[in-house]
Structure formats: structure tokens, C-alpha cells
Motif scaffolding. Structure first.
Motif, PDB file in Angstrom:
ATOM      1  N   MET A  84       0.833  -1.215   0.000  1.00 16.10           N
ATOM      2  CA  MET A  84       0.000   0.000   0.000  1.00 16.10           C
ATOM      3  C   MET A  84       0.863   1.259   0.000  1.00 16.10           C
ATOM      4  SD  MET A  84      -3.044  -0.833   2.709  1.00 16.10           S
ATOM      5  CE  MET A  84      -3.299   0.905   3.013  1.00 16.10           C
ATOM      6  N   PHE A  85       1.910   1.232   0.790  1.00 15.24           N
ATOM      7  CA  PHE A  85       2.760   2.410   0.902  1.00 15.24           C
ATOM      8  C   PHE A  85       3.699   2.549  -0.291  1.00 15.24           C
ATOM      9  CE2 PHE A  85       1.830   1.505   5.454  1.00 15.24           C
ATOM     10  CZ  PHE A  85       1.101   2.650   5.689  1.00 15.24           C
ATOM     11  N   ALA A  86       4.045   1.436  -0.913  1.00 20.56           N
ATOM     12  CA  ALA A  86       5.055   1.464  -1.979  1.00 20.56           C
ATOM     13  C   ALA A  86       4.466   1.623  -3.380  1.00 20.56           C
ATOM     14  CB  ALA A  86       5.878   0.180  -1.929  1.00 20.56           C
ATOM     15  N   GLU A  87       3.235   1.209  -3.582  1.00 17.41           N
ATOM     16  CA  GLU A  87       2.640   1.207  -4.920  1.00 17.41           C
ATOM     17  C   GLU A  87       1.560   2.288  -5.004  1.00 17.41           C
ATOM     18  OE1 GLU A  87       2.071   0.564  -8.648  1.00 17.41           O
ATOM     19  OE2 GLU A  87       3.451  -0.826  -7.679  1.00 17.41           O
ATOM     20  N   PRO A  88       1.913   3.494  -5.477  1.00 17.95           N
ATOM     21  CA  PRO A  88       0.945   4.586  -5.483  1.00 17.95           C
ATOM     22  C   PRO A  88      -0.286   4.310  -6.342  1.00 17.95           C
ATOM     23  CG  PRO A  88       2.992   5.226  -6.588  1.00 17.95           C
ATOM     24  CD  PRO A  88       3.201   3.869  -6.019  1.00 17.95           C
ATOM     25  N   GLY A  89      -0.170   3.534  -7.397  1.00 18.89           N
ATOM     26  CA  GLY A  89      -1.308   3.250  -8.259  1.00 18.89           C
ATOM     27  C   GLY A  89      -2.352   2.366  -7.614  1.00 18.89           C
ATOM     28  N   LEU A  90      -2.009   1.763  -6.506  1.00 17.03           N
ATOM     29  CA  LEU A  90      -2.907   0.839  -5.828  1.00 17.03           C
ATOM     30  C   LEU A  90      -4.090   1.548  -5.176  1.00 17.03           C
ATOM     31  CD1 LEU A  90      -2.986  -2.222  -5.112  1.00 17.03           C
ATOM     32  CD2 LEU A  90      -1.848  -1.614  -3.001  1.00 17.03           C
ATOM     33  N   LEU A  91      -3.894   2.760  -4.723  1.00 22.91           N
ATOM     34  CA  LEU A  91      -4.908   3.457  -3.927  1.00 22.91           C
ATOM     35  C   LEU A  91      -5.616   4.559  -4.702  1.00 22.91           C
ATOM     36  CD1 LEU A  91      -2.737   3.875  -0.707  1.00 22.91           C
ATOM     37  CD2 LEU A  91      -4.159   1.943  -1.350  1.00 22.91           C
ATOM     38  N   THR A  92      -5.737   4.406  -6.015  1.00 29.04           N
ATOM     39  CA  THR A  92      -6.290   5.501  -6.811  1.00 29.04           C
ATOM     40  C   THR A  92      -7.685   5.252  -7.344  1.00 29.04           C
ATOM     41  OG1 THR A  92      -5.225   4.611  -8.782  1.00 29.04           O
ATOM     42  CG2 THR A  92      -4.006   6.301  -7.543  1.00 29.04           C
ATOM     43  N   GLY A  93      -8.231   4.071  -7.191  1.00 28.60           N
ATOM     44  CA  GLY A  93      -9.554   3.766  -7.727  1.00 28.60           C
ATOM     45  C   GLY A  93     -10.650   4.514  -6.987  1.00 28.60           C
ATOM     46  N   PRO A  94     -11.849   4.501  -7.559  1.00 19.49           N
ATOM     47  CA  PRO A  94     -12.971   5.221  -6.934  1.00 19.49           C
ATOM     48  C   PRO A  94     -13.317   4.698  -5.548  1.00 19.49           C
ATOM     49  CG  PRO A  94     -13.729   3.880  -8.796  1.00 19.49           C
ATOM     50  CD  PRO A  94     -12.230   3.832  -8.785  1.00 19.49           C
ATOM     51  N   GLU A  95     -13.079   3.401  -5.309  1.00 21.23           N
ATOM     52  CA  GLU A  95     -13.372   2.839  -3.989  1.00 21.23           C
ATOM     53  C   GLU A  95     -12.509   3.472  -2.907  1.00 21.23           C
ATOM     54  OE1 GLU A  95     -10.272   0.344  -6.002  1.00 21.23           O
ATOM     55  OE2 GLU A  95     -12.218   1.098  -6.594  1.00 21.23           O
ATOM     56  N   TRP A  96     -11.313   3.948  -3.266  1.00 19.44           N
ATOM     57  CA  TRP A  96     -10.425   4.594  -2.302  1.00 19.44           C
ATOM     58  C   TRP A  96     -10.826   6.039  -2.084  1.00 19.44           C
ATOM     59  CZ3 TRP A  96      -7.470   1.703   0.624  1.00 19.44           C
ATOM     60  CH2 TRP A  96      -7.118   0.446   0.163  1.00 19.44           C
ATOM     61  N   THR A  97     -11.187   6.748  -3.132  1.00 15.77           N
ATOM     62  CA  THR A  97     -11.552   8.152  -2.970  1.00 15.77           C
ATOM     63  C   THR A  97     -12.869   8.294  -2.225  1.00 15.77           C
ATOM     64  OG1 THR A  97     -12.500   8.140  -5.203  1.00 15.77           O
ATOM     65  CG2 THR A  97     -10.256   8.961  -4.975  1.00 15.77           C
ATOM     66  N   GLU A  98     -13.740   7.274  -2.319  1.00 19.49           N
ATOM     67  CA  GLU A  98     -14.988   7.298  -1.562  1.00 19.49           C
ATOM     68  C   GLU A  98     -14.734   7.229  -0.068  1.00 19.49           C
ATOM     69  OE1 GLU A  98     -17.467   4.111  -2.906  1.00 19.49           O
ATOM     70  OE2 GLU A  98     -17.552   4.889  -4.949  1.00 19.49           O
ATOM     71  N   MET A  99     -13.621   6.627   0.325  1.00 13.66           N
ATOM     72  CA  MET A  99     -13.316   6.463   1.749  1.00 13.66           C
ATOM     73  C   MET A  99     -12.996   7.793   2.416  1.00 13.66           C
ATOM     74  SD  MET A  99     -11.091   2.977   1.827  1.00 13.66           S
ATOM     75  CE  MET A  99     -10.717   3.151   3.567  1.00 13.66           C
TER      76      MET A  99
END
Length: 188
Positions: free
Chosen positions: A104-119
Motif C-alpha cells: 500500500m505504501f510502496a505502490e501509489p497506483g494501488l490506492l487511486t480507484g474510486p473505492e479509495w476516494t470514496e473512503m
């Protein structure tokens, strides 16, 4: 082989690929799909039957990450006990995610989907736990919920980095993490 058995085998193979991707990418974000296939003990062709390309695999790993975080949060039983106790349980459950946290901390592309921004920056359930801690005296009311959440993520990242660098036992690293957040949370 029945259709149910084939479906079960397919699900197990897909999960093996996701688990291997998490493990391999947590240690080397530049790892090839071949490296992941080898770790999953499948051929590259099999990997491509499940995930057409790296982007599709990373998206699936992102979904898996969110699912595992949600399960860890459920296991932490945030609605029980004092706010401070709930935060400690959450740290323990998140710590058990291991390679997933590193990824999670190393791969920035992992946390970019809409499910993450909804959080959002700090989910309402976490805020409720912190506010409960303010009221029951187990969390310092001068510390905002977002600050506490950031401290927890930083300590988890530090803990996994420390364990990788020193080969310290997991239980000792978790003890250090919990001790480090104790100034925020009075001792149990």
C-alpha cells in the motif's frame, strides 16, 4: 470435474496469483508478471488468463487490499470497549496484513480507484471511535482523528520496514508499534 469444482479451482488459482502479487510486489514494485507467476506457481499464460496485463492485476490487488482492510476492521470490533482499546485492536489487525501494508505504501497506483476516494481522509467509523475515546478518557482530545489515523499508518509502515531491515520478531515489532502510539492512548 464438476462445474462447482472447476469454479472452486479457478477461484483458488486467482487467489494464489493475487497473494503472490502482493508478496512479490511488496518487496519489489518493479517485479515482472513472470516473477509473480513463478511465485504463484502458475505459468505466465495462466496468469494472463486471469489478468490481461499488469494494470488489471494491480486493480485486482487494489480491490483485494480494500477487502482485507475491511475484514481487519471488522475483526477489530471497533464498536466494543473504550476508544483506546478499539484503536489498539485496529493496529493489531492491520499489522497482521503484513506485505499488503508494505505494498500500500510502496505502490501509489494501488490506492487511486474510486473505492479509495470514496473512503475520504478519515472514515466516519474511525472518527466515532476516536470521539468515544475522547469521552471515555482513553484518547487525548487535543489530537484530531485524522492525526491519530496518520500516526497509526506511519507506525505500521515503520514497523514493517523495521522488521524487514532487522528481522526482528513480529510480536516484538507489534509491541513497539503499540508502545509508540501509547502517548496518544493511555496504557490499557
Amino acid at each position: 470435474m464438476t462445474q462447482a469444482q472447476a469454479s472452486g479451482a479457478r477461484a483458488r488459482t486467482r487467489q494464489a496469483i493475487l497473494n503472490a502479487a502482493i508478496e512479490v510486489l511488496a518487496r519489489n514494485q518493479g517485479a515482472s508478471l513472470g516473477d509473480i507467476a513463478t511465485a504463484a506457481e502458475v505459468g505466465r499464460t495462466t496468469l494472463h488468463r486471469y489478468f490481461a496485463d499488469r494494470a488489471e492485476l494491480i486493480a485486482a490487488v487494489g480491490e483485494e487490499t480494500l477487502a482485507r482492510l475491511n475484514r481487519a476492521t471488522e475483526r477489530a470490533r471497533l464498536g466494543e470497549g473504550t476508544g483506546g482499546d478499539a484503536i489498539r485492536r485496529l493496529c493489531q489487525e492491520y499489522f497482521e496484513l503484513g506485505d499488503l501494508l508494505s505494498l500500500m505504501f510502496a505502490e501509489p497506483g494501488l490506492l487511486t480507484g474510486p473505492e479509495w476516494t470514496e473512503m475520504g481522509t478519515c472514515d466516519p467509523e474511525f472518527v466515532a471511535v476516536v470521539e468515544r475515546g475522547y469521552h471515555d478518557g482513553t484518547i487525548d482530545p487535543e489530537l484530531p482523528a485524522e492525526w491519530i489515523q496518520n500516526i497509526i499508518w506511519a507506525q505500521l509502515y515503520s514497523g514493517w520496514s523495521y522488521q524487514r531491515e532487522t528481522a526482528a520478531p513480529r510480536y516484538e515489532v507489534l509491541r513497539l508499534i503499540l508502545r509508540t502510539i501509547t502517548p496518544t492512548l493511555p496504557p490499557p
